[in-house]
Design an enzyme around this catalytic site. Sequence first.
Site, PDB file in Angstrom:
ATOM      1  N   SER A  63       0.824  -1.217   0.000  1.00  0.00           N
ATOM      2  CA  SER A  63       0.000   0.000   0.000  1.00  0.00           C
ATOM      3  C   SER A  63       0.851   1.257   0.000  1.00  0.00           C
ATOM      4  CB  SER A  63      -0.878   0.044   1.250  1.00  0.00           C
ATOM      5  OG  SER A  63      -2.075  -0.618   1.012  1.00  0.00           O
ATOM      6  N   HIS A  94      -2.942   1.128  -4.860  1.00  0.00           N
ATOM      7  CA  HIS A  94      -2.526  -0.080  -5.594  1.00  0.00           C
ATOM      8  C   HIS A  94      -2.906   0.118  -7.061  1.00  0.00           C
ATOM      9  CE1 HIS A  94      -1.613  -2.738  -2.081  1.00  0.00           C
ATOM     10  NE2 HIS A  94      -2.359  -1.823  -1.489  1.00  0.00           N
ATOM     11  N   HIS A 116      -5.902  -8.559  -2.410  1.00  0.00           N
ATOM     12  CA  HIS A 116      -6.125  -8.864  -0.991  1.00  0.00           C
ATOM     13  C   HIS A 116      -7.356  -9.754  -0.791  1.00  0.00           C
ATOM     14  CE1 HIS A 116      -4.079  -4.891  -1.101  1.00  0.00           C
ATOM     15  NE2 HIS A 116      -3.456  -5.302  -0.013  1.00  0.00           N
ATOM     16  N   TYR A 118      -9.537  -9.314   1.474  1.00  0.00           N
ATOM     17  CA  TYR A 118     -10.718  -8.499   1.791  1.00  0.00           C
ATOM     18  C   TYR A 118     -11.368  -7.883   0.552  1.00  0.00           C
ATOM     19  CZ  TYR A 118      -7.553  -4.451   1.491  1.00  0.00           C
ATOM     20  OH  TYR A 118      -6.657  -3.522   1.055  1.00  0.00           O
ATOM     21  N   GLU A 119     -10.672  -7.959  -0.594  1.00  0.00           N
ATOM     22  CA  GLU A 119     -11.298  -7.472  -1.835  1.00  0.00           C
ATOM     23  C   GLU A 119     -12.307  -8.511  -2.356  1.00  0.00           C
ATOM     24  OE1 GLU A 119      -8.460  -5.365  -4.702  1.00  0.00           O
ATOM     25  OE2 GLU A 119      -7.073  -6.267  -3.280  1.00  0.00           O
ATOM     26  N   ALA A 146       2.500  -2.474   3.893  1.00  0.00           N
ATOM     27  CA  ALA A 146       2.263  -1.507   4.957  1.00  0.00           C
ATOM     28  C   ALA A 146       1.713  -2.302   6.142  1.00  0.00           C
ATOM     29  CB  ALA A 146       1.244  -0.472   4.496  1.00  0.00           C
ATOM     30  N   MET A 249      -2.396  -6.935   6.314  1.00  0.00           N
ATOM     31  CA  MET A 249      -3.490  -7.670   5.666  1.00  0.00           C
ATOM     32  C   MET A 249      -2.993  -8.372   4.404  1.00  0.00           C
ATOM     33  SD  MET A 249      -6.465  -4.787   6.037  1.00  0.00           S
ATOM     34  CE  MET A 249      -6.595  -3.810   7.545  1.00  0.00           C
ATOM     35  N   SER A 250      -1.714  -8.689   4.365  1.00  0.00           N
ATOM     36  CA  SER A 250      -1.183  -9.315   3.137  1.00  0.00           C
ATOM     37  C   SER A 250       0.130 -10.020   3.450  1.00  0.00           C
ATOM     38  CB  SER A 250      -0.920  -8.228   2.086  1.00  0.00           C
ATOM     39  OG  SER A 250       0.168  -7.423   2.493  1.00  0.00           O
ATOM     40  N   ASN A 273       1.648   2.956  10.864  1.00  0.00           N
ATOM     41  CA  ASN A 273       0.863   3.491  11.991  1.00  0.00           C
ATOM     42  C   ASN A 273       1.178   2.651  13.225  1.00  0.00           C
ATOM     43  OD1 ASN A 273      -0.740   1.519  10.204  1.00  0.00           O
ATOM     44  ND2 ASN A 273      -1.816   1.358  12.157  1.00  0.00           N
ATOM     45  N   HIS A 287      -6.655   4.458   6.594  1.00  0.00           N
ATOM     46  CA  HIS A 287      -5.866   4.187   5.375  1.00  0.00           C
ATOM     47  C   HIS A 287      -5.135   5.440   4.877  1.00  0.00           C
ATOM     48  CE1 HIS A 287      -4.603   1.690   2.077  1.00  0.00           C
ATOM     49  NE2 HIS A 287      -5.230   2.399   1.158  1.00  0.00           N
TER      50      HIS A 287
END
Length: 378
Positions: A63, A94, A116, A118-119, A146, A249-250, A273, A287
């Site tokens: 990201s 992306h 991802h 979540y997509e 990230a 998340m990846s 973060n 995000h």
Amino acid sequence: MSNHALENGVANIKKEEELSDMRHGEKFSFLSSGYSFEIIEQMSNYIREKSQLRPRIAVICGSGLGSLADIILDSTVISYEEIPHFPPSTVPGHAGELVIGLLDGIPVIAMKGRLHLYEGYPLWLCSMPVRVMKLLGVRQIVITCAAGGLNPSYKTGDIMIIKDHVNLQGLIGNSPLVGKHDERFGPRFFPMNKTYDSHYREIAKRIATDMGISDSVREGVHVMVGGPNYETIAELQFLRLMGIDSVGMSTVHEVLVARQCSMRVFAFCLITNECVTEYDCNLEANHEEVLQTAEQRQETLKLFVTKIVAEMAKPENSIVQPIPGRTPGRTNIVKHQINAGELRALRKGRIASTKPTVATEQEVNNMLDLGIIEPSSG
Ligand SMILES: O=P(O)(O)O[C@@H]1C[C@H](O)[C@@H](CO)O1
């Protein structure tokens, strides 16, 4: 073309569901293991026709880290949407492009944006590009993402070299590798204890020292959560108890597929973060902050990645060992024997493979893992 990606995936699943056990005359269902070798080969053939370069090194940009691909020169840019069966990237930060070109003179292929869970894509589809890159000749991969910093000593903007991961999805059976097995992608049962290449990690730490950024470079354990929401405080406290340093998340699914096909892996997270683990804290993950931190650190990361790729490309750092675990006698690879002329032609990218003759399985595996020959569907 990409609109057909999931349909084709479904068609593939249906084909697998139709597999029957002839011994008993019964039909069994299989969980999808994703695109067949032949579909992956079709995709890599499409990409191969677009560029003369045959990179051994790939970079996956996380990201906001797509600018890592912007320093690749003489590049061919291929949108995911134009590659047969390749799904589109749907997340801000992306771009959804493959970039093939020269990074400080070294041929590389970069994914500017990833896929991802979540997509809505299954893990096998999210990690499918790694198999495509393997068939293109990639043997070494740099995976970036990230992530939230869970280790209390981490600060926003730190780089965390991944030394290990906890595969939360895999531990409960959601892995890109479940389903019908094809030995051409690598062994079904393989070890993970040497996944994050210790030699590359040492190189990266040396580079960080040379760049004067070692104070902000860490080494830690990464976890991949499903997303798309960020985590609750209770979830983060639970992950911290497990010894996790960074939450993303990846990455983990891509690493699994890369290791299965014997790629050498270097992976790092940009800590975009700090994870909020106290109830009385007013900070909230978002995000925008992730993308902003990535933008602020982009120049440092460009240099860091360029230097790492340069080291990885050195002959002494690019030797690849086959991952243990191949099932003897189960490989469908067409055997090749190669002469000096063919080897020169292969290296210059004039031919993609040589005519099949006879070689021992060990020779074939070595040549495959060294990128001298291409796997074939034969
Ligand atoms: O693609 P990566 O893993 O770098 O992106 C992270 C995880 C989510 O996609 C997003 C959350 O802000 O950033």
